[in-house]
Design a protein around this motif. Structure first.
Motif, PDB file in Angstrom:
ATOM      1  N   ARG A  21       0.863  -1.177   0.000  1.00  0.00           N
ATOM      2  CA  ARG A  21       0.000   0.000   0.000  1.00  0.00           C
ATOM      3  C   ARG A  21       0.898   1.225   0.000  1.00  0.00           C
ATOM      4  O   ARG A  21       1.638   1.462   0.956  1.00  0.00           O
ATOM      5  N   LEU A  22       0.866   2.002  -1.069  1.00  0.00           N
ATOM      6  CA  LEU A  22       1.692   3.200  -1.137  1.00  0.00           C
ATOM      7  C   LEU A  22       1.372   4.113   0.032  1.00  0.00           C
ATOM      8  O   LEU A  22       0.208   4.338   0.359  1.00  0.00           O
ATOM      9  N   GLY A  23       2.414   4.596   0.681  1.00  0.00           N
ATOM     10  CA  GLY A  23       2.241   5.501   1.799  1.00  0.00           C
ATOM     11  C   GLY A  23       2.069   4.816   3.135  1.00  0.00           C
ATOM     12  O   GLY A  23       1.866   5.482   4.139  1.00  0.00           O
ATOM     13  N   CYS A  24       2.167   3.506   3.173  1.00  0.00           N
ATOM     14  CA  CYS A  24       2.035   2.780   4.438  1.00  0.00           C
ATOM     15  C   CYS A  24       3.269   3.024   5.310  1.00  0.00           C
ATOM     16  O   CYS A  24       3.174   3.582   6.381  1.00  0.00           O
ATOM     17  N   GLY A  25       4.425   2.575   4.856  1.00  0.00           N
ATOM     18  CA  GLY A  25       5.684   2.809   5.560  1.00  0.00           C
ATOM     19  C   GLY A  25       5.931   1.943   6.776  1.00  0.00           C
ATOM     20  O   GLY A  25       6.967   2.084   7.428  1.00  0.00           O
ATOM     21  N   ALA A  26       5.010   1.050   7.125  1.00  0.00           N
ATOM     22  CA  ALA A  26       5.183   0.236   8.334  1.00  0.00           C
ATOM     23  C   ALA A  26       6.478  -0.570   8.309  1.00  0.00           C
ATOM     24  O   ALA A  26       7.150  -0.696   9.330  1.00  0.00           O
ATOM     25  N   CYS A  27       6.850  -1.089   7.143  1.00  0.00           N
ATOM     26  CA  CYS A  27       8.066  -1.898   7.033  1.00  0.00           C
ATOM     27  C   CYS A  27       9.327  -1.041   7.120  1.00  0.00           C
ATOM     28  O   CYS A  27      10.433  -1.569   7.227  1.00  0.00           O
ATOM     29  N   CYS A  28       9.158   0.277   7.082  1.00  0.00           N
ATOM     30  CA  CYS A  28      10.283   1.206   7.198  1.00  0.00           C
ATOM     31  C   CYS A  28      10.332   1.849   8.584  1.00  0.00           C
ATOM     32  O   CYS A  28      11.186   2.694   8.845  1.00  0.00           O
ATOM     33  N   ILE A  29       9.403   1.470   9.439  1.00  0.00           N
ATOM     34  CA  ILE A  29       9.338   2.025  10.789  1.00  0.00           C
ATOM     35  C   ILE A  29       9.460   0.920  11.836  1.00  0.00           C
ATOM     36  O   ILE A  29      10.304   0.995  12.733  1.00  0.00           O
ATOM     37  N   ALA A  30       8.620  -0.098  11.747  1.00  0.00           N
ATOM     38  CA  ALA A  30       8.509  -1.101  12.814  1.00  0.00           C
ATOM     39  C   ALA A  30       9.751  -1.977  13.015  1.00  0.00           C
ATOM     40  O   ALA A  30      10.181  -2.154  14.152  1.00  0.00           O
ATOM     41  N   PRO A  31      10.343  -2.532  11.967  1.00  0.00           N
ATOM     42  CA  PRO A  31      11.437  -3.479  12.220  1.00  0.00           C
ATOM     43  C   PRO A  31      12.785  -2.793  12.437  1.00  0.00           C
ATOM     44  O   PRO A  31      13.006  -1.663  11.986  1.00  0.00           O
ATOM     45  N   SER A  32      13.650  -3.509  13.135  1.00  0.00           N
ATOM     46  CA  SER A  32      15.040  -3.069  13.189  1.00  0.00           C
ATOM     47  C   SER A  32      15.710  -3.501  11.891  1.00  0.00           C
ATOM     48  O   SER A  32      15.321  -4.504  11.293  1.00  0.00           O
ATOM     49  N   ILE A  33      16.675  -2.722  11.456  1.00  0.00           N
ATOM     50  CA  ILE A  33      17.458  -3.054  10.262  1.00  0.00           C
ATOM     51  C   ILE A  33      18.916  -2.930  10.668  1.00  0.00           C
ATOM     52  O   ILE A  33      19.351  -1.864  11.122  1.00  0.00           O
ATOM     53  N   THR A  34      19.668  -4.010  10.561  1.00  0.00           N
ATOM     54  CA  THR A  34      21.045  -4.005  11.039  1.00  0.00           C
ATOM     55  C   THR A  34      22.056  -3.585   9.982  1.00  0.00           C
ATOM     56  O   THR A  34      23.182  -3.256  10.315  1.00  0.00           O
ATOM     57  N   SER A  35      21.659  -3.589   8.732  1.00  0.00           N
ATOM     58  CA  SER A  35      22.592  -3.189   7.679  1.00  0.00           C
ATOM     59  C   SER A  35      22.577  -1.671   7.509  1.00  0.00           C
ATOM     60  O   SER A  35      21.589  -1.005   7.841  1.00  0.00           O
ATOM     61  N   PRO A  36      23.674  -1.112   7.001  1.00  0.00           N
ATOM     62  CA  PRO A  36      23.742   0.341   6.813  1.00  0.00           C
ATOM     63  C   PRO A  36      22.691   0.844   5.831  1.00  0.00           C
ATOM     64  O   PRO A  36      22.353   0.172   4.858  1.00  0.00           O
ATOM     65  N   ILE A  37      22.182   2.024   6.125  1.00  0.00           N
ATOM     66  CA  ILE A  37      21.224   2.722   5.281  1.00  0.00           C
ATOM     67  C   ILE A  37      21.801   4.129   5.090  1.00  0.00           C
ATOM     68  O   ILE A  37      22.331   4.692   6.047  1.00  0.00           O
ATOM     69  N   PRO A  38      21.727   4.714   3.914  1.00  0.00           N
ATOM     70  CA  PRO A  38      22.207   6.094   3.785  1.00  0.00           C
ATOM     71  C   PRO A  38      21.553   6.990   4.840  1.00  0.00           C
ATOM     72  O   PRO A  38      20.330   6.998   5.004  1.00  0.00           O
ATOM     73  N   GLY A  39      22.375   7.677   5.593  1.00  0.00           N
ATOM     74  CA  GLY A  39      21.886   8.517   6.674  1.00  0.00           C
ATOM     75  C   GLY A  39      21.777   7.787   8.003  1.00  0.00           C
ATOM     76  O   GLY A  39      21.564   8.401   9.044  1.00  0.00           O
ATOM     77  N   MET A  40      21.925   6.469   7.971  1.00  0.00           N
ATOM     78  CA  MET A  40      21.872   5.630   9.174  1.00  0.00           C
ATOM     79  C   MET A  40      22.931   4.540   9.028  1.00  0.00           C
ATOM     80  O   MET A  40      22.615   3.388   8.737  1.00  0.00           O
ATOM     81  N   PRO A  41      24.199   4.898   9.192  1.00  0.00           N
ATOM     82  CA  PRO A  41      25.283   3.949   8.908  1.00  0.00           C
ATOM     83  C   PRO A  41      25.287   2.697   9.783  1.00  0.00           C
ATOM     84  O   PRO A  41      25.866   1.685   9.397  1.00  0.00           O
ATOM     85  N   ASN A  42      24.618   2.745  10.916  1.00  0.00           N
ATOM     86  CA  ASN A  42      24.554   1.574  11.799  1.00  0.00           C
ATOM     87  C   ASN A  42      23.208   0.872  11.723  1.00  0.00           C
ATOM     88  O   ASN A  42      22.856   0.113  12.611  1.00  0.00           O
TER      89      ASN A  42
END
Length: 83
Positions: free
Chosen positions: A4-25
């Motif tokens: 669903r466009l604009g949901c974003g839950a998968c970009c908020i709820a889980p932890s992500i251990t790999s680097p992301i631009p702007g979030m190197p850790n």
């Protein structure tokens, strides 16, 4: 199931251990990804710097439910049960 466009839950709820631009850790669970824009769309979707875990995510009724709120709850619950 399509995301669903604009949901974003998968970009908020889980932890992500790999680097992301702007979030190197990576990012902790419950924290908005730095690459999530004001419309809850990924700014690096389809780009090589997008983490593999994000690119491999597949929308599924069991994870995403039927509403954005339900998706956030379901993914948060899954995250807490895997810690």
């Amino acid at each position: 199931m399509d995301c669903r466009l604009g949901c974003g839950a998968c970009c908020i709820a889980p932890s992500i251990t790999s680097p992301i631009p702007g979030m190197p850790n990576g990012k902790p669970a419950g924290v908005r990804c730095a690459q999530l824009n004001d419309d809850n769309l990924c700014k690096i979707f389809g780009q090589p710097e997008r983490p593999d875990v994000c690119a491999e995510f597949t929308a599924n009724i069991d994870v995403c439910g039927t509403t954005n709120e339900q998706a956030l709850w379901l993914i948060t619950d899954l995250e807490s049960s895997t810690c």
